[in-house]
Design a protein around this motif. Structure first.
Motif, PDB file in Angstrom:
ATOM      1  N   VAL A 132      14.937  16.875   6.054  1.00 16.19           N
ATOM      2  CA  VAL A 132      13.510  17.167   6.854  1.00 16.19           C
ATOM      3  C   VAL A 132      13.646  18.483   7.430  1.00 16.19           C
ATOM      4  O   VAL A 132      14.832  19.245   7.683  1.00 16.19           O
ATOM      5  CB  VAL A 132      13.535  16.220   7.742  1.00 16.19           C
ATOM      6  CG1 VAL A 132      13.359  14.548   7.210  1.00 16.19           C
ATOM      7  CG2 VAL A 132      14.608  16.068   8.975  1.00 16.19           C
ATOM      8  N   ASP A 133      12.531  19.203   7.956  1.00 21.20           N
ATOM      9  CA  ASP A 133      12.715  20.195   8.861  1.00 21.20           C
ATOM     10  C   ASP A 133      12.769  20.191  10.100  1.00 21.20           C
ATOM     11  O   ASP A 133      13.151  18.782  10.713  1.00 21.20           O
ATOM     12  CB  ASP A 133      11.480  20.887   8.422  1.00 21.20           C
ATOM     13  CG  ASP A 133      10.029  20.522   8.854  1.00 21.20           C
ATOM     14  OD1 ASP A 133      10.061  19.433   9.535  1.00 21.20           O
ATOM     15  OD2 ASP A 133       9.116  20.897   8.280  1.00 21.20           O
ATOM     16  N   GLN A 134      12.363  20.915  10.945  1.00 22.39           N
ATOM     17  CA  GLN A 134      12.835  20.768  12.484  1.00 22.39           C
ATOM     18  C   GLN A 134      11.727  19.885  12.955  1.00 22.39           C
ATOM     19  O   GLN A 134      11.908  19.392  14.215  1.00 22.39           O
ATOM     20  CB  GLN A 134      12.587  22.179  13.042  1.00 22.39           C
ATOM     21  CG  GLN A 134      11.324  22.795  13.015  1.00 22.39           C
ATOM     22  CD  GLN A 134      11.441  24.355  13.726  1.00 22.39           C
ATOM     23  OE1 GLN A 134      12.013  24.511  14.741  1.00 22.39           O
ATOM     24  NE2 GLN A 134      10.784  25.306  13.087  1.00 22.39           N
ATOM     25  N   TYR A 135      10.613  19.664  12.371  1.00 21.68           N
ATOM     26  CA  TYR A 135       9.866  18.621  12.782  1.00 21.68           C
ATOM     27  C   TYR A 135       9.740  17.589  12.243  1.00 21.68           C
ATOM     28  O   TYR A 135       8.700  16.367  12.402  1.00 21.68           O
ATOM     29  CB  TYR A 135       8.283  19.351  12.710  1.00 21.68           C
ATOM     30  CG  TYR A 135       8.116  20.837  13.331  1.00 21.68           C
ATOM     31  CD1 TYR A 135       8.129  20.987  14.595  1.00 21.68           C
ATOM     32  CD2 TYR A 135       8.037  21.810  12.407  1.00 21.68           C
ATOM     33  CE1 TYR A 135       7.953  22.181  15.223  1.00 21.68           C
ATOM     34  CE2 TYR A 135       8.000  22.986  12.932  1.00 21.68           C
ATOM     35  CZ  TYR A 135       7.883  23.361  14.260  1.00 21.68           C
ATOM     36  OH  TYR A 135       7.907  24.421  14.921  1.00 21.68           O
ATOM     37  N   ALA A 136      10.755  17.242  11.550  1.00 19.68           N
ATOM     38  CA  ALA A 136      10.965  15.820  10.789  1.00 19.68           C
ATOM     39  C   ALA A 136       9.953  15.406   9.631  1.00 19.68           C
ATOM     40  O   ALA A 136       9.865  14.832   9.252  1.00 19.68           O
ATOM     41  CB  ALA A 136      10.744  14.658  11.590  1.00 19.68           C
ATOM     42  N   ASN A 137       9.554  16.773   9.083  1.00 18.40           N
ATOM     43  CA  ASN A 137       8.865  16.695   7.744  1.00 18.40           C
ATOM     44  C   ASN A 137       9.591  16.528   6.833  1.00 18.40           C
ATOM     45  O   ASN A 137      10.610  17.418   6.784  1.00 18.40           O
ATOM     46  CB  ASN A 137       7.535  17.893   7.661  1.00 18.40           C
ATOM     47  CG  ASN A 137       6.805  17.794   8.848  1.00 18.40           C
ATOM     48  OD1 ASN A 137       6.134  16.794   9.131  1.00 18.40           O
ATOM     49  ND2 ASN A 137       6.740  18.786   9.506  1.00 18.40           N
ATOM     50  N   LYS A 138       9.389  15.580   5.789  1.00 19.64           N
ATOM     51  CA  LYS A 138      10.350  15.612   4.658  1.00 19.64           C
ATOM     52  C   LYS A 138      10.241  17.070   3.771  1.00 19.64           C
ATOM     53  O   LYS A 138       9.076  17.343   3.354  1.00 19.64           O
ATOM     54  CB  LYS A 138      10.168  14.547   3.833  1.00 19.64           C
ATOM     55  CG  LYS A 138      11.159  14.127   2.720  1.00 19.64           C
ATOM     56  CD  LYS A 138      10.620  13.141   1.681  1.00 19.64           C
ATOM     57  CE  LYS A 138      10.912  11.804   2.448  1.00 19.64           C
ATOM     58  NZ  LYS A 138      10.503  10.772   1.420  1.00 19.64           N
ATOM     59  N   ARG A 145      20.736  15.221  -4.462  1.00 23.55           N
ATOM     60  CA  ARG A 145      20.240  15.881  -5.887  1.00 23.55           C
ATOM     61  C   ARG A 145      19.575  17.195  -5.501  1.00 23.55           C
ATOM     62  O   ARG A 145      19.740  18.136  -6.204  1.00 23.55           O
ATOM     63  CB  ARG A 145      19.281  14.891  -6.506  1.00 23.55           C
ATOM     64  CG  ARG A 145      18.747  14.978  -7.714  1.00 23.55           C
ATOM     65  CD  ARG A 145      17.637  14.293  -8.245  1.00 23.55           C
ATOM     66  NE  ARG A 145      16.531  14.112  -7.398  1.00 23.55           N
ATOM     67  CZ  ARG A 145      16.191  13.390  -6.613  1.00 23.55           C
ATOM     68  NH1 ARG A 145      16.731  12.035  -6.763  1.00 23.55           N
ATOM     69  NH2 ARG A 145      15.026  13.064  -5.641  1.00 23.55           N
ATOM     70  N   ASP A 146      18.478  17.163  -4.581  1.00 19.73           N
ATOM     71  CA  ASP A 146      17.570  18.278  -4.264  1.00 19.73           C
ATOM     72  C   ASP A 146      18.111  19.521  -3.714  1.00 19.73           C
ATOM     73  O   ASP A 146      17.843  20.416  -3.854  1.00 19.73           O
ATOM     74  CB  ASP A 146      16.222  17.690  -3.639  1.00 19.73           C
ATOM     75  CG  ASP A 146      15.615  16.582  -4.449  1.00 19.73           C
ATOM     76  OD1 ASP A 146      15.904  16.693  -5.641  1.00 19.73           O
ATOM     77  OD2 ASP A 146      15.182  15.733  -3.569  1.00 19.73           O
ATOM     78  N   ALA A 219      18.817  10.967   7.608  1.00 17.73           N
ATOM     79  CA  ALA A 219      17.982  12.267   7.406  1.00 17.73           C
ATOM     80  C   ALA A 219      18.795  13.501   7.867  1.00 17.73           C
ATOM     81  O   ALA A 219      19.323  13.637   8.982  1.00 17.73           O
ATOM     82  CB  ALA A 219      16.801  12.087   8.319  1.00 17.73           C
ATOM     83  N   TYR A 220      19.155  14.480   6.987  1.00 21.31           N
ATOM     84  CA  TYR A 220      19.582  15.719   7.261  1.00 21.31           C
ATOM     85  C   TYR A 220      18.712  16.738   7.518  1.00 21.31           C
ATOM     86  O   TYR A 220      17.725  17.154   6.867  1.00 21.31           O
ATOM     87  CB  TYR A 220      20.455  16.048   6.199  1.00 21.31           C
ATOM     88  CG  TYR A 220      21.129  17.321   6.415  1.00 21.31           C
ATOM     89  CD1 TYR A 220      22.154  17.616   7.280  1.00 21.31           C
ATOM     90  CD2 TYR A 220      20.857  18.513   5.200  1.00 21.31           C
ATOM     91  CE1 TYR A 220      22.797  18.786   7.437  1.00 21.31           C
ATOM     92  CE2 TYR A 220      21.627  19.711   5.553  1.00 21.31           C
ATOM     93  CZ  TYR A 220      22.497  19.817   6.722  1.00 21.31           C
ATOM     94  OH  TYR A 220      23.053  21.013   6.723  1.00 21.31           O
ATOM     95  N   ARG A 221      18.643  17.320   8.843  1.00 19.71           N
ATOM     96  CA  ARG A 221      17.662  18.240   9.320  1.00 19.71           C
ATOM     97  C   ARG A 221      18.113  19.868   8.884  1.00 19.71           C
ATOM     98  O   ARG A 221      19.156  20.021   9.421  1.00 19.71           O
ATOM     99  CB  ARG A 221      17.506  17.843  10.734  1.00 19.71           C
ATOM    100  CG  ARG A 221      16.159  18.700  11.333  1.00 19.71           C
ATOM    101  CD  ARG A 221      16.027  18.458  12.936  1.00 19.71           C
ATOM    102  NE  ARG A 221      16.145  17.287  13.509  1.00 19.71           N
ATOM    103  CZ  ARG A 221      15.182  16.565  13.525  1.00 19.71           C
ATOM    104  NH1 ARG A 221      13.774  16.882  13.479  1.00 19.71           N
ATOM    105  NH2 ARG A 221      15.202  15.358  14.014  1.00 19.71           N
TER     106      ARG A 221
END
Length: 328
Positions: A132-138, A145-146, A219-221
């Motif tokens: 996810v990004d800093q705002y928890a958007n995936k 994998r990605d 979740a890895y941010r």
């Protein structure tokens, strides 16, 4: 602790916190919201210079009555020292690792505890993560994998796990659960390292003590300040130099062909350093050695079979051809 939690082993969620005032309360919320009933939080503010400590104290004041929380605030000693202190303070049979800028996904604790309970030879289990990004958007569905471009099929066997941990490092974020007792045999985190996890998981993989479940457990941010994702050239050189030293130090923990594979990886890392330093001759040297050692490791793997102990099969083949076994 709820009465139904008494039958479940206690999980201590270990959280080293450093300058994550924007993220630490989300991390703590994720532990509270996970449905696994028998859990505690052990958290250290490792000398933050922002409002991380205040955010933790605010959260404990509001939510701390809902589960046991042990909170320590002290001067900065580094990530490895923080992990070691957190583990020493934990009361749980199992330890769940989670940096303060990441967070857990519901159901991950239950899935990982169940795996270790049903696989007694494994002392550590990892899962996959979302990114996810800093705002928890995936950003990515699979960190392995990605983000790390790993082949998750390798993690289905001990052989594949050893190969993956050595040459396709993809264990990142809040994805590991371990038996606390494993630290007595595997050893604790090596203090002084900037990026401590590869050293730790090499030692786990060398003992065939690492398992994998293809479940999203955390979740890895990504937020621009991740230590392992820096674009600063001088910092990257320091990190790579440390990784090369770790590879050379841990090679003797492995039998062949993985010992040679890890030595090859050390030269590959040195080639990366030479590339960043724009030293073409040194880059060429390390790449040639890397390719040669990689070929040797593949040759040594050829006689191996997946149906028995790797070392014993190699020993039998060597006896037939030479009359005596020589451990290479």
């Amino acid at each position: 602790m709820p009465t139904h939690a008494a039958a479940r082993p206690l999980v201590s969620v270990l959280i080293p916190a450093y300058n994550h005032e924007r993220f630490v309360q989300h991390c703590l919320d994720s532990v509270l919201e996970d449905p696994y009933p028998a859990k505690e939080i052990v958290i250290i503010d490792d000398g933050s210079t922002d409002r991380t400590g205040e955010k933790i104290a605010e959260w404990i004041k509001a939510q701390g009555h809902l589960l046991r929380v042990e909170y320590v605030q002290r001067e900065n000693r580094g990530i490895s020292a923080a992990w070691n202190e957190l583990a020493a303070r934990a009361r749980g049979e199992f330890l769940r690792l989670c940096a303060s800028d990441d967070y857990l996904l519901p159901g991950g604790l239950e899935a990982q505890v169940r795996y270790l309970q049903t696989h007694p030879t494994k002392r550590v289990v990892v899962g996959d993560s979302i990114v996810v990004d800093q705002y928890a958007n995936k950003l990515h569905d699979s960190g392995m994998r990605d983000l790390h471009h790993a082949d998750k099929r390798l993690y289905s066997s001990d052989e594949g796990i050893r190969q993956a941990v050595i040459s396709q490092w993809a264990i990142g974020g809040p994805v590991a659960l371990l038996h606390k007792s494993a630290l007595e045999t595997i050893g604790r985190w090596t203090e002084g390292l900037r990026i401590d996890d590869w050293d730790f998981f090499l030692r786990v993989a060398a003992r065939d003590a690492l398992g994998f479940i293809d479940v999203h457990v955390g979740a890895y941010r990504l937020h621009g300040n991740n230590v392992s994702k820096t674009r600063h050239t001088a910092t990257r050189i320091v990190n790579l130099t440390e990784a090369c030293q770790v590879a050379r130090r841990r090679a003797d923990l492995f039998d062949e062909p993985h010992r040679t594979l890890l030595k090859a990886q050390a030269h590959y890392i040195c080639a990366k350093i030479a590339f960043l330093q724009k030293r073409l001759f040194v880059l060429t040297f390390h790449m040639l050695v890397y390719l040669a050692l990689l070929a040797v490791s593949k040759l040594r793997a050829c006689p191996m079979s997946t149906h028995g102990p790797r070392r014993n099969l190699f020993a039998r083949k060597t006896r037939r051809s030479e009359g005596a076994y020589v451990d290479t």
